[in-house]
Design an enzyme around this catalytic site. Sequence first.
Site, PDB file in Angstrom:
ATOM      1  N   THR A 147       0.845  -1.192   0.000  1.00 36.65           N
ATOM      2  CA  THR A 147       0.000   0.000   0.000  1.00 36.65           C
ATOM      3  C   THR A 147       0.880   1.242   0.000  1.00 36.65           C
ATOM      4  O   THR A 147       1.809   1.355   0.802  1.00 36.65           O
ATOM      5  CB  THR A 147      -0.926   0.003   1.226  1.00 36.65           C
ATOM      6  N   CYS A 203      -3.769  -2.742   8.124  1.00 39.02           N
ATOM      7  CA  CYS A 203      -4.105  -1.761   7.088  1.00 39.02           C
ATOM      8  C   CYS A 203      -4.889  -0.537   7.552  1.00 39.02           C
ATOM      9  O   CYS A 203      -4.519   0.587   7.238  1.00 39.02           O
ATOM     10  CB  CYS A 203      -4.890  -2.462   5.972  1.00 39.02           C
ATOM     11  N   GLU A 222      -7.132 -10.541   6.654  1.00 41.25           N
ATOM     12  CA  GLU A 222      -6.149 -11.295   7.427  1.00 41.25           C
ATOM     13  C   GLU A 222      -6.737 -12.653   7.799  1.00 41.25           C
ATOM     14  O   GLU A 222      -7.903 -12.749   8.189  1.00 41.25           O
ATOM     15  CB  GLU A 222      -5.803 -10.512   8.689  1.00 41.25           C
ATOM     16  N   LYS A 271      -7.471   1.878  -3.319  1.00 41.39           N
ATOM     17  CA  LYS A 271      -7.024   1.121  -2.138  1.00 41.39           C
ATOM     18  C   LYS A 271      -7.279   1.907  -0.858  1.00 41.39           C
ATOM     19  O   LYS A 271      -7.841   1.384   0.119  1.00 41.39           O
ATOM     20  CB  LYS A 271      -5.537   0.795  -2.279  1.00 41.39           C
ATOM     21  N   ASP A 273      -3.820   3.287   6.671  1.00 40.80           N
ATOM     22  CA  ASP A 273      -4.401   3.720   5.404  1.00 40.80           C
ATOM     23  C   ASP A 273      -5.325   4.923   5.592  1.00 40.80           C
ATOM     24  O   ASP A 273      -5.386   5.815   4.735  1.00 40.80           O
ATOM     25  CB  ASP A 273      -5.159   2.574   4.742  1.00 40.80           C
ATOM     26  N   ASN A 290     -10.299   0.990   2.104  1.00 40.21           N
ATOM     27  CA  ASN A 290     -10.012   0.690   3.506  1.00 40.21           C
ATOM     28  C   ASN A 290     -10.571   1.748   4.449  1.00 40.21           C
ATOM     29  O   ASN A 290     -10.995   1.439   5.565  1.00 40.21           O
ATOM     30  CB  ASN A 290      -8.502   0.533   3.704  1.00 40.21           C
TER      31      ASN A 290
END
Length: 410
Positions: A118, A257, A145, A201, A261, A205
């Site tokens: 990322t 993440c 995950e 992306k 993010d 998220n």
Amino acid sequence: MKITIVGTGYVGMSLAVLLSRKYEITAFDISEDKVKKINQKQPFLEDEEIIYYMNHKELNLKATLCEKEAYKDADIIIVATPTNYDSQKNYFDTSAVNSVIKKIISYNSKALIVIKSTIPVGYTAEISREYHTENIVFSPEFLRETKALYDNLHPSRIIVGCTGDKIKEKAEIFAHIMKECSEEDEVPVLIIGSQEAEAIKLFSNTYLALRISFFNELDTYAEVKSLNSEEIIKGVCLDARIGDFYNNPSFGYGGYCLPKDTKQLLANYKDVPENLIHAIVESNRTRKDFIAEQILKKIGIFGEEDKNAYDCDTKKEITVGIFRLTMKSKSDNFRQSSVQGIMKRLKAKGIHIVIYEPMLKAGSAFWGSRIIGDIEEFKAISDYIIANRNAPCLEDVRNKLYTRDLYCRD
């Protein structure tokens, strides 16, 4: 076709297993232990599909510690190294990705480099200009995950972002490879600009973080007003536009993440008007503050800065037990887990803490708190127990358990 994958975390290993069913795959890592386990077909991640495929399927997969061996003859090199958010620079630390790309080009300037890490919006174009190459694309991953291989086998979409028309054909080849190795007949494929792919992306998220934050704030309201959170959530989620998913309250969003993010997306808004993105980041902090306050109230010391955490009647030091440091019940990931944020806040108040975490060695310490290896001993010595995710083994200590988990699911 020879494909090299750099990095053997969930993203790297799920791709290695996925693609090695049909292609010759080399995994590169600096960890001698991981390389050895891959070559001996020994899974080391908590992912059911990865474990099953490595134990039962024929995979054309090898691992190496040698950069030259990994890069020199590869047609495609996938970069799946981690990027962390640097709070000082207010931006992703992409130094690991930079270093890998530099090494790849020095060994093999013709290989297609696919970034799976990322990255900030604009990074692919920037790094392409820096190294004077048109062989770099960005392909965001959307993996859960412990379900990373499953999500690669059943992708919601395949996206490849490229920096110009010359590399578009190579981007389409990579997208075809990913689609070919999936188990889905129809998978939406987008070949778009690299900056748009990078933005997808981060926005994806951040939306997930928004949904978690929404239901956590609903739960906060219900707890303060002594309402039944589960009934409210059920009624809200019966609306088909909202749906009954991603709605289980927690101590906050965390993991690999979402925390980094959301902060990175907020940093990308530096010169853009916004209210919501900033609120998503702040909401997570507020939720952790609230959960810590509720626990301290239960113990009976919240708001009394100078009071030690002792039972008023027995003068015995109160012990709070942390049940699991991981984000999910079947996870091995402690990274940015929300319960650690609660633990920090409790320790700042002088609370004595013990931890039950099977992933850590019994008798060792985590942030100065002792790891208890036996669940019965843990329950016996804890005056209060907090759990981000509940478990059947805690059923007999419900009277001293604090959790906001309604459904006992991740």
